[in-house]
Scaffold this active site. Structure first.
Site, PDB file in Angstrom:
ATOM      1  N   GLU A   1      14.602   2.322  18.761  1.00  0.00           N
ATOM      2  CA  GLU A   1      13.800   3.496  19.130  1.00  0.00           C
ATOM      3  C   GLU A   1      13.522   3.505  20.625  1.00  0.00           C
ATOM      4  OE1 GLU A   1      10.265   4.408  16.719  1.00  0.00           O
ATOM      5  OE2 GLU A   1      11.506   3.871  14.998  1.00  0.00           O
TER       6      GLU A   1
ATOM      7  N   ARG B   1       0.835  -1.216   0.000  1.00  0.00           N
ATOM      8  CA  ARG B   1       0.000   0.000   0.000  1.00  0.00           C
ATOM      9  C   ARG B   1       0.868   1.264   0.000  1.00  0.00           C
ATOM     10  NH1 ARG B   1      -3.396  -3.368   3.861  1.00  0.00           N
ATOM     11  NH2 ARG B   1      -1.503  -3.209   5.104  1.00  0.00           N
TER      12      ARG B   1
ATOM     13  N   HIS C   1       9.724   9.150  14.058  1.00  0.00           N
ATOM     14  CA  HIS C   1       8.613   8.226  13.728  1.00  0.00           C
ATOM     15  C   HIS C   1       7.285   8.978  13.589  1.00  0.00           C
ATOM     16  CE1 HIS C   1       7.385   3.708  14.191  1.00  0.00           C
ATOM     17  NE2 HIS C   1       6.584   4.326  13.351  1.00  0.00           N
TER      18      HIS C   1
ATOM     19  N   ALA D   1       5.789   9.477  10.426  1.00  0.00           N
ATOM     20  CA  ALA D   1       5.287   9.332   9.050  1.00  0.00           C
ATOM     21  C   ALA D   1       3.761   9.315   8.971  1.00  0.00           C
ATOM     22  CB  ALA D   1       5.889   8.091   8.398  1.00  0.00           C
TER      23      ALA D   1
ATOM     24  N   SER E   1       9.785   2.482   7.187  1.00  0.00           N
ATOM     25  CA  SER E   1       9.121   1.199   7.498  1.00  0.00           C
ATOM     26  C   SER E   1       9.332   0.882   8.974  1.00  0.00           C
ATOM     27  CB  SER E   1       9.632   0.096   6.573  1.00  0.00           C
ATOM     28  OG  SER E   1      11.026  -0.101   6.707  1.00  0.00           O
ATOM     29  N   ARG E   2      10.375   0.146   9.302  1.00  0.00           N
ATOM     30  CA  ARG E   2      10.752  -0.114  10.686  1.00  0.00           C
ATOM     31  C   ARG E   2      12.266  -0.042  10.767  1.00  0.00           C
ATOM     32  NH1 ARG E   2       6.334   0.965  11.995  1.00  0.00           N
ATOM     33  NH2 ARG E   2       4.767  -0.321  13.019  1.00  0.00           N
TER      34      ARG E   2
HETATM   35  N1  NAI Z   1       6.947   5.089   9.865  1.00  0.00           N
HETATM   36  C1  NAI Z   1       5.651   4.992  10.111  1.00  0.00           C
HETATM   37  O1  NAI Z   1       5.066   5.793  10.833  1.00  0.00           O
HETATM   38  C2  NAI Z   1       4.863   3.920   9.465  1.00  0.00           C
HETATM   39  C3  NAI Z   1       5.445   2.722   9.167  1.00  0.00           C
HETATM   40  N2  NAI Z   1       4.713   1.736   8.573  1.00  0.00           N
HETATM   41  C4  NAI Z   1       5.384   0.478   8.239  1.00  0.00           C
HETATM   42  O2  NAI Z   1       5.174   0.226   6.850  1.00  0.00           O
HETATM   43  C5  NAI Z   1       4.897  -1.154   6.684  1.00  0.00           C
HETATM   44  C6  NAI Z   1       4.167  -1.380   5.387  1.00  0.00           C
HETATM   45  O3  NAI Z   1       2.833  -0.907   5.455  1.00  0.00           O
HETATM   46  P1  NAI Z   1       1.798  -1.170   4.266  1.00  0.00           P
HETATM   47  O4  NAI Z   1       2.338  -0.642   2.990  1.00  0.00           O
HETATM   48  O5  NAI Z   1       0.482  -0.697   4.720  1.00  0.00           O
HETATM   49  O6  NAI Z   1       1.825  -2.770   4.233  1.00  0.00           O
HETATM   50  P2  NAI Z   1       1.613  -3.739   2.999  1.00  0.00           P
HETATM   51  O7  NAI Z   1       1.420  -5.081   3.622  1.00  0.00           O
HETATM   52  O8  NAI Z   1       0.587  -3.197   2.095  1.00  0.00           O
HETATM   53  O9  NAI Z   1       3.021  -3.701   2.226  1.00  0.00           O
HETATM   54  C7  NAI Z   1       4.163  -4.392   2.645  1.00  0.00           C
HETATM   55  C8  NAI Z   1       4.825  -4.964   1.406  1.00  0.00           C
HETATM   56  O10 NAI Z   1       6.090  -5.513   1.778  1.00  0.00           O
HETATM   57  C9  NAI Z   1       6.281  -6.655   0.958  1.00  0.00           C
HETATM   58  N3  NAI Z   1       7.303  -7.526   1.534  1.00  0.00           N
HETATM   59  C10 NAI Z   1       7.197  -8.371   2.572  1.00  0.00           C
HETATM   60  N4  NAI Z   1       8.362  -9.015   2.763  1.00  0.00           N
HETATM   61  C11 NAI Z   1       9.220  -8.543   1.817  1.00  0.00           C
HETATM   62  C12 NAI Z   1      10.560  -8.815   1.503  1.00  0.00           C
HETATM   63  N5  NAI Z   1      11.272  -9.731   2.189  1.00  0.00           N
HETATM   64  N6  NAI Z   1      11.129  -8.140   0.495  1.00  0.00           N
HETATM   65  C13 NAI Z   1      10.412  -7.234  -0.209  1.00  0.00           C
HETATM   66  N7  NAI Z   1       9.129  -6.940   0.029  1.00  0.00           N
HETATM   67  C14 NAI Z   1       8.542  -7.587   1.036  1.00  0.00           C
HETATM   68  C15 NAI Z   1       4.908  -7.308   0.919  1.00  0.00           C
HETATM   69  O11 NAI Z   1       4.797  -8.235  -0.138  1.00  0.00           O
HETATM   70  C16 NAI Z   1       4.017  -6.096   0.758  1.00  0.00           C
HETATM   71  O12 NAI Z   1       3.760  -5.790  -0.600  1.00  0.00           O
HETATM   72  C17 NAI Z   1       4.112  -1.533   7.961  1.00  0.00           C
HETATM   73  O13 NAI Z   1       4.161  -2.909   8.231  1.00  0.00           O
HETATM   74  C18 NAI Z   1       4.807  -0.708   9.015  1.00  0.00           C
HETATM   75  O14 NAI Z   1       5.842  -1.449   9.615  1.00  0.00           O
HETATM   76  C19 NAI Z   1       3.403   1.908   8.271  1.00  0.00           C
HETATM   77  C20 NAI Z   1       2.774   3.091   8.557  1.00  0.00           C
HETATM   78  C21 NAI Z   1       3.451   4.197   9.191  1.00  0.00           C
HETATM   79  O1  3PY Z   2       1.148   2.297  11.703  1.00  0.00           O
HETATM   80  C1  3PY Z   2       2.349   2.029  11.863  1.00  0.00           C
HETATM   81  O2  3PY Z   2       2.805   0.911  11.596  1.00  0.00           O
HETATM   82  C2  3PY Z   2       3.251   3.058  12.382  1.00  0.00           C
HETATM   83  O3  3PY Z   2       4.427   2.909  12.355  1.00  0.00           O
HETATM   84  C3  3PY Z   2       2.707   4.303  12.934  1.00  0.00           C
HETATM   85  O4  3PY Z   2       1.838   4.888  12.134  1.00  0.00           O
END
Ligand code: NAI
Ligand code: 3PY
Length: 386
Positions: A302, A175, A320, A322, A272-273
């Site tokens: 963190e 996403r 953090h 985003a 991401s993380r």
């Molecule tokens: N910094 C922040 O505040 C935020 C961080 N995040 C992080 O972003 C991550 C992703 O969120 P979304 O896009 O909503 O999730 P999502 O599930 O839509 O996208 C994650 C993608 O990573 C891919 N993936 C998984 N393992 C992989 C690998 N080994 N190599 C390459 N691609 C791989 C998956 O196939 C998927 O397409 C969350 O799990 C979260 O940890 C999300 C929101 C806010």
């Molecule tokens: O939703 C998440 O995974 C975050 O990192 C904070 O928005």
């Protein structure tokens, strides 16, 4: 035994006891719970990260569901405490749930919710902001200005990278990764290379169509490529943004060897993380390659940064944030509350966790469904027909 924690109580006579480990933005989430006969208890303790013991004290003897935060360690100990208190629902106020032991939750029959969809664009926008800030050295230039060092225009002052026509690399085109890719392709006319375990057909179609549009208008078209290895992205891209989930396959995905494969003047963004990048190796790489730049929203330990990172001029660091737009944070609180409420009320699971708009409409009641439960299959929960 931890000291009792301070709480704020809403609707004290409510039948179901729902605990939130933090005050969350907006009031809609509280109202939705109250309207459905919940007593809502919000922890107001002035401490950013609650310990497991403090959360056990919050859960107490009777608790139907908990809304928790990504900073908390939701493992065996907490799920057994929640289960003993009669609880069957937990939701992270986050889309990522690497802080949750989902198997332990399933073992205790606890549903685990997360909050996809409402943070996609907000998070992608911060990744785009960090990409631009790094490319054009905005933070360094701001510091220079405030320090009173500017004494006139110079041909070499803060020269950075032009994005137009360069290649943007996305690792994890889910996403958020796809939303970021579209922003960079459409906004800055960058070519795309991406790596994911799955093909992102929608993203590919978008770039193809945009390329055709540019061509029809007499401009060079943008292109896309799905890389067969991550290293291909590292070698070819000028800006690389990381958007995978954190699990054992993505821990230290970017390490010393992989950093060495990137272009000397590349930009790396991580929203991401933290543990997706080996931060010690990154600090060393930044020291050895002054033209290499990073934009980081997340960190390996963190809230701490690895030694030396804070001194690096070629690093932009933000805490953090985003997903920190008002609409998104209120939406995350609403989805987390509805996950917990839906499980308490025995509602089915919403069919498509990527399409959560019906839960966001303030003018009509939300669907009688849990928006997103990650262990719904393992728990055998029914899917909504709405
Ligand atoms: N910094 C922040 O505040 C935020 C961080 N995040 C992080 O972003 C991550 C992703 O969120 P979304 O896009 O909503 O999730 P999502 O599930 O839509 O996208 C994650 C993608 O990573 C891919 N993936 C998984 N393992 C992989 C690998 N080994 N190599 C390459 N691609 C791989 C998956 O196939 C998927 O397409 C969350 O799990 C979260 O940890 C999300 C929101 C806010
Ligand atoms: O939703 C998440 O995974 C975050 O990192 C904070 O928005």
């Amino acid at each position: 035994m931890a000291k009792p924690v301070s709480i704020e109580v809403w609707n004290p006579n409510g039948k179901y006891r729902v605990v939130s480990t933090k005050p969350m933005p907006g009031t809609r989430w509280i109202n939705l719970l109250i309207q459905q006969d919940c007593r809502v208890e919000i922890c107001t303790q002035k401490k950013t990260i609650l310990s497991v013991e403090e959360i056990i004290a919050l859960i107490g003897d009777k608790c139907d569901g908990v809304i928790g935060q990504l900073t908390e360690d939701w493992g065996e100990t907490l799920f057994s405490a929640l289960s003993r208190a009669g609880g069957k629902a937990f939701s992270n106020m986050a889309v990522g749930y690497n802080n949750v032991d989902v198997n332990a939750a399933t073992k205790y029959g606890v549903a685990v919710g997360n909050t996809p969809g409402v943070l996609t664009e907000t998070t992608a926008e911060l990744a785009a902001s960090l990409s631009l800030s790094a490319a054009r050295r905005i933070v360094e230039a701001d510091e220079f200005m405030r320090a009173g060092l500017y004494d006139g225009w110079l041909p070499h002052l803060f020269v950075g990278n032009l994005l137009k026509g360069q290649t943007v690399g996305v690792i994890g085109a889910g996403r958020i990764g796809s939303a970021y890719a579209r922003m960079m392709v459409e906004g800055f006319k960058m070519n795309l290379i991406y790596f994911d375990l799955y093909q992102s057909t929608r993203l590919e179609k978008f770039v193809t169509a945009y390329g055709q549009f540019l061509k029809a208008n007499g401009e060079p078209p943008v292109t896309w490529k799905r890389a067969s290895t991550m290293d291909e992205v590292l070698r070819e891209a000028d800006v690389i943004s990381l958007h995978p989930i954190l699990d054992k396959t993505t821990y230290h995905l970017v390490n010393k060897e992989r950093l060495a494969k990137m272009k000397k003047e590349a930009i790396l963004v991580n929203c991401s993380r933290g543990p997706v990048v080996d931060e010690v190796a990154l600090v060393q790489h930044l020291k050895e390659n002054p033209m290499f730049r990073v934009g980081l929203d997340v960190f390996e330990d963190e809230p701490f940064m690895k030694p030396g990172l804070a001194d690096m001029k070629n690093a932009i660091v933000v805490p953090h944030i985003a997903s920190a737009s008002k609409w998104t944070r209120e939406g995350m609180a609403t989805l987390a509350a509805l996950n917990v409420l839906g499980k308490i009320k025995g509602y089915p699971i919403w069919g498509d966790p990527n399409r959560v708009e019906p839960f966001m409409n303030e003018k009509s009641p939300p669907p009688a469904a849990c928006p997103s439960i990650v262990n719904s299959k393992a728990l055998g929960l029914p899917v909504s027909k709405l």
